[in-house]
Design a protein around this motif. Structure first.
Motif, PDB file in Angstrom:
ATOM      1  N   CYS A  91       3.108   2.098  -3.514  1.00 42.02           N
ATOM      2  CA  CYS A  91       4.181   1.608  -3.813  1.00 42.02           C
ATOM      3  C   CYS A  91       4.032  -0.675  -3.836  1.00 42.02           C
ATOM      4  O   CYS A  91       4.409  -1.868  -4.474  1.00 42.02           O
ATOM      5  CB  CYS A  91       5.378   1.139  -2.348  1.00 42.02           C
ATOM      6  SG  CYS A  91       4.792   0.593  -0.566  1.00 42.02           S
ATOM      7  N   ARG A  93       3.570  -2.419  -1.696  1.00 38.74           N
ATOM      8  CA  ARG A  93       4.568  -3.601  -0.551  1.00 38.74           C
ATOM      9  C   ARG A  93       3.979  -2.727   1.034  1.00 38.74           C
ATOM     10  O   ARG A  93       4.347  -4.284   1.922  1.00 38.74           O
ATOM     11  CB  ARG A  93       5.490  -3.792  -1.055  1.00 38.74           C
ATOM     12  CG  ARG A  93       5.803  -4.366  -2.446  1.00 38.74           C
ATOM     13  CD  ARG A  93       7.584  -4.558  -2.880  1.00 38.74           C
ATOM     14  NE  ARG A  93       7.896  -3.349  -2.724  1.00 38.74           N
ATOM     15  CZ  ARG A  93       8.412  -2.242  -4.124  1.00 38.74           C
ATOM     16  NH1 ARG A  93       7.484  -2.938  -4.556  1.00 38.74           N
ATOM     17  NH2 ARG A  93       8.859  -1.145  -3.569  1.00 38.74           N
ATOM     18  N   CYS A  94       4.394  -1.440   1.236  1.00 34.89           N
ATOM     19  CA  CYS A  94       3.878  -1.521   2.599  1.00 34.89           C
ATOM     20  C   CYS A  94       2.525  -2.158   3.224  1.00 34.89           C
ATOM     21  O   CYS A  94       1.721  -2.045   2.826  1.00 34.89           O
ATOM     22  CB  CYS A  94       3.786   0.105   2.442  1.00 34.89           C
ATOM     23  SG  CYS A  94       3.125   0.922   2.219  1.00 34.89           S
ATOM     24  N   SER A  95       3.049  -2.099   5.168  1.00 33.32           N
ATOM     25  CA  SER A  95       1.714  -1.926   5.508  1.00 33.32           C
ATOM     26  C   SER A  95       0.186  -1.769   5.120  1.00 33.32           C
ATOM     27  O   SER A  95      -1.103  -2.099   4.353  1.00 33.32           O
ATOM     28  CB  SER A  95       1.459  -2.190   6.777  1.00 33.32           C
ATOM     29  OG  SER A  95       0.191  -2.109   7.855  1.00 33.32           O
ATOM     30  N   CYS A  97      -0.209  -0.222   2.131  1.00 35.29           N
ATOM     31  CA  CYS A  97      -0.969  -0.595   0.461  1.00 35.29           C
ATOM     32  C   CYS A  97      -1.445  -2.030   0.483  1.00 35.29           C
ATOM     33  O   CYS A  97      -1.733  -2.217   0.385  1.00 35.29           O
ATOM     34  CB  CYS A  97       0.546  -0.670  -0.419  1.00 35.29           C
ATOM     35  SG  CYS A  97       0.613   1.061  -1.159  1.00 35.29           S
ATOM     36  N   CYS A 105       0.104   5.214   1.308  1.00 34.59           N
ATOM     37  CA  CYS A 105       1.445   4.517   1.477  1.00 34.59           C
ATOM     38  C   CYS A 105       2.989   4.861   1.887  1.00 34.59           C
ATOM     39  O   CYS A 105       2.178   5.795   1.805  1.00 34.59           O
ATOM     40  CB  CYS A 105       1.628   3.673  -0.143  1.00 34.59           C
ATOM     41  SG  CYS A 105       3.462   3.315  -0.410  1.00 34.59           S
ATOM     42  N   ASP A 106       4.092   4.230   2.711  1.00 32.53           N
ATOM     43  CA  ASP A 106       4.760   5.041   3.152  1.00 32.53           C
ATOM     44  C   ASP A 106       5.451   6.145   2.108  1.00 32.53           C
ATOM     45  O   ASP A 106       6.000   7.276   2.368  1.00 32.53           O
ATOM     46  CB  ASP A 106       5.588   3.575   3.070  1.00 32.53           C
ATOM     47  CG  ASP A 106       5.056   3.341   5.313  1.00 32.53           C
ATOM     48  OD1 ASP A 106       4.120   3.533   5.917  1.00 32.53           O
ATOM     49  OD2 ASP A 106       5.066   2.045   4.977  1.00 32.53           O
ATOM     50  N   ASP A 107       5.410   5.421   0.512  1.00 38.93           N
ATOM     51  CA  ASP A 107       6.541   5.988   0.440  1.00 38.93           C
ATOM     52  C   ASP A 107       5.597   7.616   0.031  1.00 38.93           C
ATOM     53  O   ASP A 107       6.309   8.614  -0.699  1.00 38.93           O
ATOM     54  CB  ASP A 107       6.487   6.028  -1.200  1.00 38.93           C
ATOM     55  CG  ASP A 107       7.095   4.856  -1.314  1.00 38.93           C
ATOM     56  OD1 ASP A 107       8.751   4.549  -0.382  1.00 38.93           O
ATOM     57  OD2 ASP A 107       7.268   3.632  -2.749  1.00 38.93           O
TER      58      ASP A 107
END
Length: 375
Positions: A91, A93-95, A97, A105-107
């Motif tokens: 993404c 944008r997550c912590s 990444c 990645c959280d995704d």
């Protein structure tokens, strides 16, 4: 639209190639027409149940092709662009990444669950929703995936070779140069020479290791390891220990990378004994979900400051590493064509996995389109 795909309907079943219904891409998604897909061992884990998933599921998570349609809001790629699909989305944008750890990645947390990132399905068959392995489902002529899971590559690079970089090449290479942190002059042992291990060898060679010992019981794979840059081979860990000990004057390896078909808790201590002080054991192979125990000497771990590290996607950053790996190939420093043992049609997917189980393949490849077909 309707397309053909290989679907696994139950644990222990066969891949069933059939016509499925594919929804158009939603916001942040793209429709990709596949050129090729690698036959990775991780999809075998769906069959055996080692990797728990919800059935039915379109298999495949290593592929490349061309974008044929883009969903609302997609600006990163355009229709006609050649892309590699990575099995973990990023993404940005997550912590994780923003700290450069895009493989975490959280995704990607629900990548093996089946539905897309919004919780809905794009593939349907026999009146049921069908999941997509790692959000991709590359065992299909066409697929709809998140734009977060595609990397645009240079026009003209062979897409059948690029497909391998979606998982196996990047995971193996990264396990050596990123997770194991191998450096010039180091000594490495790679245990299990399949699609991942073969590229861990190439990663170790590119890192500048003075010795790379490849371990596999199959003679064909040991021969392939030498072709890919291994300096020595062994048929077992027991056989590898005196080799690495003699080569390093008793200091042993700087890293041992476990890339067997299935990791087992009993593998850790033998691997740990291959590395010396501050040595790293990298576990890239997937273990069975229900296994929660492992055998190792805690005293050895502490007194010699040895380390055990898990590796997902080789701790790699797909958007950065995929283009770099393709460039290494162009420069003659990374072998890709040599990794492909045999090509299959989609209808031969089960044959491909039979060959993998029998140890006949480094990497099988499903080809959907001729290499030189005009786009």
């Amino acid at each position: 639209m309707r397309t053909r795909a290989a679907v696994l309907w139950e644990q222990g079943g066969k891949w069933e190639v059939e016509e499925v219904e594919l929804d158009p891409p939603g916001p942040g998604e793209v429709l990709v027409e596949l050129t090729a897909s690698g036959l990775c061992h991780s999809d075998e884990h769906l069959v055996t149940g080692d990797l728990p998933v919800a059935y039915p599921m379109v298999g495949g998570h290593e592929g490349a092709g061309r974008v044929r349609e883009v969903g609302p809001g997609v600006t990163e790629v355009a229709v006609g662009d050649p892309v590699v699909m990575t099995f973990l989305p990023s993404c940005g944008r997550c912590s994780y990444c923003v700290r450069g750890m895009t493989s975490l990645c959280d995704d990607g947390a629900g990548a093996t669950l089946g539905p897309q990132l919004d919780g809905t399905y794009r593939v349907h068959a026999r009146g049921e929703d069908v999941g997509q392995m790692c959000l991709l489902g590359t065992f299909a002529q066409h697929t709809v995936v998140p734009v977060k899971s595609v990397v645009k590559i240079d026009e003209g690079f062979p897409l059948d070779l690029a497909a391998l970089v979606g998982c196996g090449v990047t995971t193996g290479f990264g396990s050596a140069v990123r997770t194991a942190d191998l450096r010039a002059g180091d000594a490495a042992v790679v245990i299990g020479i399949g699609g991942i291990g073969a590229n861990a060898i190439q990663g170790a060679v590119n890192a500048g290791c003075r010795y790379v010992v490849a371990v596999d019981p199959v003679e064909f794979k040991r021969e392939k390891a030498i072709e890919l840059g291994a300096t020595h081979v062994a048929s077992s860990i027991d056989e590898a220990w005196p080799i690495i000990s003699e080569l390093t004057r008793g200091q042993l390896a700087d890293a041992a990378i476990l890339t067997t078909g299935v990791a087992d808790g009993d593998d850790l201590q033998p691997a740990l004994q291959l590395v010396g002080k501050r040595g790293r054991v990298v576990v890239t192979a997937l273990g069975k979900a229900e296994q929660e125990t492992a055998s190792l000497s805690l005293l050895e771990l502490t007194l010699y400051e040895k380390q055990i590290r898990g590796a997902l996607f080789g701790s790699s950053n797909g958007r950065h590493d995929v283009p770099r790996l393709l460039e290494l190939h162009n420069l003659g420093r990374l072998k890709l064509r040599e990794l492909i043992t045999k090509e299959y049609t989609l209808d031969q997917v089960n044959e491909g996995y039979e060959d993998m189980r029998a140890g006949r393949n480094i990497r099988g490849l499903i080809r959907f389109r001729p290499a030189e077909e005009p786009t």
